[in-house]
Design an enzyme around this catalytic site. Sequence first.
Site, PDB file in Angstrom:
ATOM      1  N   CYS A  12       0.930  -1.286   0.122  1.00 56.47           N
ATOM      2  CA  CYS A  12      -0.008   0.069  -0.074  1.00 56.47           C
ATOM      3  C   CYS A  12       0.850   1.170  -0.238  1.00 56.47           C
ATOM      4  O   CYS A  12       2.259   1.200   0.276  1.00 56.47           O
ATOM      5  CB  CYS A  12      -0.978  -0.057   1.287  1.00 56.47           C
ATOM      6  SG  CYS A  12      -1.954  -1.503   1.268  1.00 56.47           S
ATOM      7  N   GLY A  38      -0.843   0.136  -5.147  1.00 51.24           N
ATOM      8  CA  GLY A  38      -2.483  -0.482  -4.901  1.00 51.24           C
ATOM      9  C   GLY A  38      -3.227   0.193  -5.537  1.00 51.24           C
ATOM     10  O   GLY A  38      -3.350   1.168  -5.815  1.00 51.24           O
ATOM     11  N   ASN A 112       0.559   1.409   5.810  1.00 53.46           N
ATOM     12  CA  ASN A 112       1.236   0.647   5.011  1.00 53.46           C
ATOM     13  C   ASN A 112       2.035  -0.372   5.647  1.00 53.46           C
ATOM     14  O   ASN A 112       2.844   0.050   6.493  1.00 53.46           O
ATOM     15  CB  ASN A 112       2.216   1.368   4.053  1.00 53.46           C
ATOM     16  CG  ASN A 112       3.100   0.599   3.131  1.00 53.46           C
ATOM     17  OD1 ASN A 112       2.723  -0.614   2.955  1.00 53.46           O
ATOM     18  ND2 ASN A 112       4.102   1.217   2.852  1.00 53.46           N
ATOM     19  N   GLY A 113       1.900  -1.574   5.509  1.00 53.32           N
ATOM     20  CA  GLY A 113       2.480  -2.897   6.261  1.00 53.32           C
ATOM     21  C   GLY A 113       1.674  -3.773   6.882  1.00 53.32           C
ATOM     22  O   GLY A 113       0.438  -4.168   6.144  1.00 53.32           O
ATOM     23  N   CYS A 246      12.756  -3.369   3.764  1.00 51.45           N
ATOM     24  CA  CYS A 246      12.312  -4.439   2.545  1.00 51.45           C
ATOM     25  C   CYS A 246      13.097  -4.253   1.309  1.00 51.45           C
ATOM     26  O   CYS A 246      12.768  -3.195   0.597  1.00 51.45           O
ATOM     27  CB  CYS A 246      10.778  -4.266   2.437  1.00 51.45           C
ATOM     28  SG  CYS A 246      10.110  -5.283   1.366  1.00 51.45           S
ATOM     29  N   TYR A 252      11.481  -4.386  -6.670  1.00 57.09           N
ATOM     30  CA  TYR A 252      10.291  -4.308  -7.450  1.00 57.09           C
ATOM     31  C   TYR A 252       9.391  -3.032  -7.114  1.00 57.09           C
ATOM     32  O   TYR A 252       8.896  -2.637  -8.172  1.00 57.09           O
ATOM     33  CB  TYR A 252       9.218  -5.628  -7.449  1.00 57.09           C
ATOM     34  CG  TYR A 252       7.978  -5.658  -7.845  1.00 57.09           C
ATOM     35  CD1 TYR A 252       8.097  -5.782  -9.572  1.00 57.09           C
ATOM     36  CD2 TYR A 252       7.036  -5.313  -7.262  1.00 57.09           C
ATOM     37  CE1 TYR A 252       6.845  -5.512 -10.253  1.00 57.09           C
ATOM     38  CE2 TYR A 252       5.716  -5.111  -7.995  1.00 57.09           C
ATOM     39  CZ  TYR A 252       5.629  -5.526  -9.401  1.00 57.09           C
ATOM     40  OH  TYR A 252       4.505  -5.157  -9.836  1.00 57.09           O
ATOM     41  N   SER A 293       9.543  -3.088 -14.218  1.00 64.22           N
ATOM     42  CA  SER A 293      10.370  -2.917 -13.146  1.00 64.22           C
ATOM     43  C   SER A 293      11.785  -3.659 -13.360  1.00 64.22           C
ATOM     44  O   SER A 293      12.984  -3.539 -12.690  1.00 64.22           O
ATOM     45  CB  SER A 293       9.856  -3.362 -12.047  1.00 64.22           C
ATOM     46  OG  SER A 293       9.475  -4.751 -12.111  1.00 64.22           O
ATOM     47  N   ASP A 355      14.391 -10.661 -15.443  1.00 61.26           N
ATOM     48  CA  ASP A 355      13.442  -9.979 -14.882  1.00 61.26           C
ATOM     49  C   ASP A 355      13.473 -10.053 -13.579  1.00 61.26           C
ATOM     50  O   ASP A 355      14.638 -10.267 -12.718  1.00 61.26           O
ATOM     51  CB  ASP A 355      12.290 -11.447 -14.984  1.00 61.26           C
ATOM     52  CG  ASP A 355      10.891 -10.873 -14.471  1.00 61.26           C
ATOM     53  OD1 ASP A 355      10.796  -9.809 -14.380  1.00 61.26           O
ATOM     54  OD2 ASP A 355       9.864 -11.915 -14.747  1.00 61.26           O
ATOM     55  N   ASP A 356      12.814  -9.377 -12.628  1.00 64.39           N
ATOM     56  CA  ASP A 356      12.867  -9.022 -11.164  1.00 64.39           C
ATOM     57  C   ASP A 356      12.718 -10.175 -10.306  1.00 64.39           C
ATOM     58  O   ASP A 356      13.509 -10.037  -9.039  1.00 64.39           O
ATOM     59  CB  ASP A 356      12.221  -7.679 -10.699  1.00 64.39           C
ATOM     60  CG  ASP A 356      10.612  -8.308 -10.832  1.00 64.39           C
ATOM     61  OD1 ASP A 356       9.996  -8.875 -10.211  1.00 64.39           O
ATOM     62  OD2 ASP A 356      10.009  -7.421 -11.984  1.00 64.39           O
ATOM     63  N   CYS A 392       5.988 -13.725   2.936  1.00 61.07           N
ATOM     64  CA  CYS A 392       6.281 -12.443   3.579  1.00 61.07           C
ATOM     65  C   CYS A 392       5.275 -12.163   4.503  1.00 61.07           C
ATOM     66  O   CYS A 392       3.955 -12.414   3.987  1.00 61.07           O
ATOM     67  CB  CYS A 392       6.331 -11.276   2.495  1.00 61.07           C
ATOM     68  SG  CYS A 392       6.659  -9.672   3.338  1.00 61.07           S
ATOM     69  N   CYS A 447      15.705  -6.132   4.860  1.00 61.23           N
ATOM     70  CA  CYS A 447      15.087  -7.409   5.123  1.00 61.23           C
ATOM     71  C   CYS A 447      15.197  -8.491   3.807  1.00 61.23           C
ATOM     72  O   CYS A 447      14.745  -7.893   2.941  1.00 61.23           O
ATOM     73  CB  CYS A 447      13.740  -7.396   5.424  1.00 61.23           C
ATOM     74  SG  CYS A 447      12.793  -8.866   5.637  1.00 61.23           S
ATOM     75  N   CYS A 450      12.027 -13.234   2.612  1.00 63.31           N
ATOM     76  CA  CYS A 450      11.432 -14.115   1.599  1.00 63.31           C
ATOM     77  C   CYS A 450      12.668 -14.908   0.925  1.00 63.31           C
ATOM     78  O   CYS A 450      12.398 -15.936   0.338  1.00 63.31           O
ATOM     79  CB  CYS A 450      10.565 -13.252   0.852  1.00 63.31           C
ATOM     80  SG  CYS A 450      11.550 -11.992  -0.088  1.00 63.31           S
TER      81      CYS A 450
END
Length: 470
Positions: A12, A38, A112-113, A246, A252, A293, A355-356, A392, A447, A450
């Site tokens: 978000c 979003g 956001n989060g 993050c 991305y 991206s 690609d990302d 995540c 972080c 993932c």
Amino acid sequence: MLAEIKGLNEECGVFAIWGHEKAAEMAYYGLHALQHRGQEGAGIVSSDGAQLHVHKGTGLINEVFEAGKIRNLKGQAAIGHVRYATLGGGGYENVQPLVFRSQTSSLALAHNGNLVNAFALKTQLEAQGSILQTTSDTEVVAHLVKRSGHLELEEAIKQALGMVKGAYAFTFLTENKMFVALDPRGLRPLSIGMLGDAYVIASETCAFDLIGATYEREVQPGELLIIDENGMRSTAFSSPMKRTLCSMEYVYFSRPDSNVNGLNVHASRKTMGKQLATEAMVEADVVTGVPDSSISAAIGFSEASGIPYELGLIKNRYVGRTFIQPSQELREQGVKMKLSPVRGIVEGKRVVMVDDSIVRGTTSRRIVRLLKEAGATEVHVRIASPPIVNPCYYGIDTSTKSELIAANFSVEEMRQQIGADSLAFLSAEGLEKSIVTDPNSITQGVCQACFTGNYPTEIYPDTIIPAYKD
């Protein structure tokens, strides 16, 4: 890449402004700059000093605020939000900012989060008599603030923030004050800007550029800002911790023209591409990136490898959002609708497709097939991030571990599944090297949970449900 197709949804975005005569209008434009974070809902709450005015709805910014509805949002302060919906988290009631009214004052908040202990807190609140109206974890914070027992809102917010765990960038608005908070690990990006004498807060600095604001600094982990008629004041609600921003913001989510924690996103993605070329060189004739991206990383790969970069894939920007389609088959067909190979560039060529990330592998398989159908003799897939092997819990809608292709198959098995001639990923060390300029600084660090499984906070996977992701 095409997140809505491959299963990696945006986070978000939050925007806030204080002290501008056209606050809601500025918030509207700021949210336009954050629309990529979003597309499922949007809202703005303004304050005229006496009361809060709210308008929100499902859909894109221009859909929610059609027919001049922005003019009804009076005042010199506003907070705004764009969101995406995860399973169980959709619907108008979950669209933010959330507004809570009482006999003495009102409180609006946007987030956001994701709060990893929201389920436990909700259970506790309900046992104490609270009745929650949404499935959003954001509402939990409002109840904690109200139940704190503190007469001063600043102390009530501090106490509430001390009880929640996870990733969050919060904006709060009352009739006469604004509060801004970032989680103690700084998992989410959040920046401060100035528009004349007005204070501006945004998830990404690209929002400042759109409205003509100047960047001042990052909101620091564990910092609480209090903004009112006397200006802006900073205090801490948590002791300093090593930042773990993050890493997917760089990979991305953030726009390439944004600066995140002092580092330009486009430049960082180019560095990732260069590092990827160093780690996974291959003989080829042309390098291409998957729009949008991955373009920066592809350019970096090209520069480091000496292989020419070309636009081998074109994105059709006039196709609707395919993630709303009801079947996986239709979502997969959406790849062909959104992307077209440039036959004159790839035909008869050995192609490096940068690609990302890879989530399920479905999209990668279709893109490889598109390139080969267009005449590419070889397609070598290079991913500018490590394999995603863990879900995540901090607000990114990654799939469960059972649906993550990298969590269940080796790189060679993934290569076979997507039909590539070779497949390689950027290492976790290479990613960190690309985006952390001073690993010894407490203000830097990322972080990579993932990718590595090393979560920076305590998590509660058995009680975290998709409905609580915002």
